[in-house]
Design an enzyme around this catalytic site. Sequence first.
Site, mmCIF file in Angstrom:
data_model
loop_
_atom_site.group_PDB
_atom_site.id
_atom_site.type_symbol
_atom_site.label_atom_id
_atom_site.label_comp_id
_atom_site.label_asym_id
_atom_site.label_seq_id
_atom_site.Cartn_x
_atom_site.Cartn_y
_atom_site.Cartn_z
ATOM 1 N N ILE A 193 0.876 -29.608 2.650
ATOM 2 C CA ILE A 193 1.252 -30.829 2.860
ATOM 3 C C ILE A 193 0.866 -31.899 1.649
ATOM 4 C CG2 ILE A 193 0.889 -32.569 4.577
ATOM 5 C CD1 ILE A 193 2.101 -30.883 6.486
ATOM 6 N N HIS A 194 1.595 -32.149 0.959
ATOM 7 C CA HIS A 194 1.087 -32.935 0.043
ATOM 8 C C HIS A 194 1.814 -34.367 -0.133
ATOM 9 C CE1 HIS A 194 5.567 -31.936 -1.314
ATOM 10 N NE2 HIS A 194 4.833 -31.018 -0.847
ATOM 11 N N ALA A 195 2.449 -35.581 -0.875
ATOM 12 C CA ALA A 195 2.945 -36.385 -0.565
ATOM 13 C C ALA A 195 4.632 -36.815 -0.591
ATOM 14 C CB ALA A 195 2.873 -37.514 -1.953
ATOM 15 N N PRO A 233 5.699 -34.730 1.634
ATOM 16 C CA PRO A 233 6.611 -34.043 3.360
ATOM 17 C C PRO A 233 4.921 -35.316 3.300
ATOM 18 C CG PRO A 233 5.283 -32.456 1.906
ATOM 19 C CD PRO A 233 5.560 -33.619 1.072
ATOM 20 N N ALA A 234 3.960 -35.719 3.463
ATOM 21 C CA ALA A 234 3.175 -36.630 3.812
ATOM 22 C C ALA A 234 4.322 -37.823 4.596
ATOM 23 C CB ALA A 234 1.899 -36.965 3.421
#
Length: 91
Positions: free
Chosen positions: A13-15, A17-18
């Site tokens: 979970i990176h920027a 999808p966050a």
Amino acid sequence: MQQTFRITDEDGIHARPATALVNTANKFKGAESFAEANGKKVTLKSILGVLSLGLEQGDTISIIVEGEGEAEALQALTDVMVNEGLGEINA
């Protein structure tokens, strides 16, 4: 209400999808949404909180929603997790 997922995205979970999770959580003003992983619980209404979990492929995350419209909010967040290819429901 709560749903648990196993992260399937190879980047975790990176920027991007966050941001999708945070934007979805913020649509439900009457509900409090949290993410819990690795013994840490954060609000799903903060991108920094979500990123601070450091979720990687294979990790488990629980999404917890409480309050007004909790069922709809949890379903919307589940849809983001599954449809964005972030994770699968961990039965």
